[in-house]
Enzyme design. Structure first.
Site, PDB file in Angstrom:
ATOM      1  N   ASN A 155       0.789  -1.189  -0.080  1.00 23.71           N
ATOM      2  CA  ASN A 155      -0.047   0.227   0.111  1.00 23.71           C
ATOM      3  C   ASN A 155       0.837   1.177   0.074  1.00 23.71           C
ATOM      4  O   ASN A 155       0.517   2.089  -0.700  1.00 23.71           O
ATOM      5  CB  ASN A 155      -0.880   0.332   0.994  1.00 23.71           C
ATOM      6  CG  ASN A 155      -2.060  -0.874   1.167  1.00 23.71           C
ATOM      7  OD1 ASN A 155      -2.395  -0.979  -0.143  1.00 23.71           O
ATOM      8  ND2 ASN A 155      -2.890  -1.215   2.148  1.00 23.71           N
ATOM      9  N   CYS A 156       1.821   1.214   0.745  1.00 23.21           N
ATOM     10  CA  CYS A 156       2.735   2.644   0.793  1.00 23.21           C
ATOM     11  C   CYS A 156       3.502   2.678  -0.450  1.00 23.21           C
ATOM     12  O   CYS A 156       3.649   3.802  -0.977  1.00 23.21           O
ATOM     13  CB  CYS A 156       3.670   2.318   1.997  1.00 23.21           C
ATOM     14  SG  CYS A 156       3.052   2.057   3.670  1.00 23.21           S
ATOM     15  N   GLU A 157       4.136   1.649  -0.826  1.00 22.26           N
ATOM     16  CA  GLU A 157       4.542   1.851  -2.519  1.00 22.26           C
ATOM     17  C   GLU A 157       3.451   2.197  -3.389  1.00 22.26           C
ATOM     18  O   GLU A 157       4.002   3.191  -4.090  1.00 22.26           O
ATOM     19  CB  GLU A 157       5.176   0.355  -2.777  1.00 22.26           C
ATOM     20  CG  GLU A 157       6.036   0.508  -3.788  1.00 22.26           C
ATOM     21  CD  GLU A 157       6.753  -0.744  -4.025  1.00 22.26           C
ATOM     22  OE1 GLU A 157       6.550  -1.483  -5.182  1.00 22.26           O
ATOM     23  OE2 GLU A 157       7.649  -0.940  -3.264  1.00 22.26           O
TER      24      GLU A 157
END
Length: 154
Positions: free
Chosen positions: A47-49
């Site tokens: 998700n962060c990527e």
């Protein structure tokens, strides 16, 4: 978790190292532009990527004459350096490593239970007034409308 910083509050200043170990502070960032603070849990996670890739792919919207964007997490600068190089992130990834999560705590986006910041999005005006603030629940992706709502105010 402390309460999310409120619209109208004065954003706390901070100085954190970026992925190149250069010191970055909010006062300097906000001297001539609004600042979008993008808190994220951890590097090298899906998700962060994806969220930071969206910023990378739409960088002119997030980095221009009126706005600058920085991402903040508890990872150390060397980790952020490897990740940002691999992903082509050209914006600062700031390390809130020590004291662990202190800046995220000041902004009310740090999860004590998890030991990292939640997905917080805070827009700060040049006078350090908070113009927008949002945080996703632990484990949840940022709401798809967050970017548009924050950028509309930038």
């Amino acid at each position: 978790m402390q309460e999310l910083i409120a619209v109208g509050d004065r954003a706390p200043d901070f100085t954190l190292p970026d992925q190149n170990n250069r010191k970055v502070n909010l006062v300097g960032l906000s001297a001539d532009r609004r600042v979008l603070l993008v808190f994220f849990p951890l590097a090298f996670t899906g998700n962060c990527e994806g969220e930071l890739a969206l910023i990378r792919d739409r960088l002119p919207e997030f980095e221009n004459d009126s706005l600058t964007t920085v991402a903040i997490s508890v990872g150390p600068p060397p980790t952020h350096k490897v990740w940002s190089s691999a992903q082509g992130f050209l914006f600062p990834l700031l390390s809130d490593f020590w004291p662990h999560g202190a800046v995220a705590q000041q902004y009310g986006v740090f999860s004590e239970r998890h030991g990292y910041p939640l997905r917080g999005t805070v827009l700060v005006d040049r006078d350090r007034t908070v113009l927008f603030a949002d945080v996703a629940e632990a484990g949840a992706p940022r709401d798809a409308t967050v970017w548009e709502r924050a950028l509309r105010l930038a």
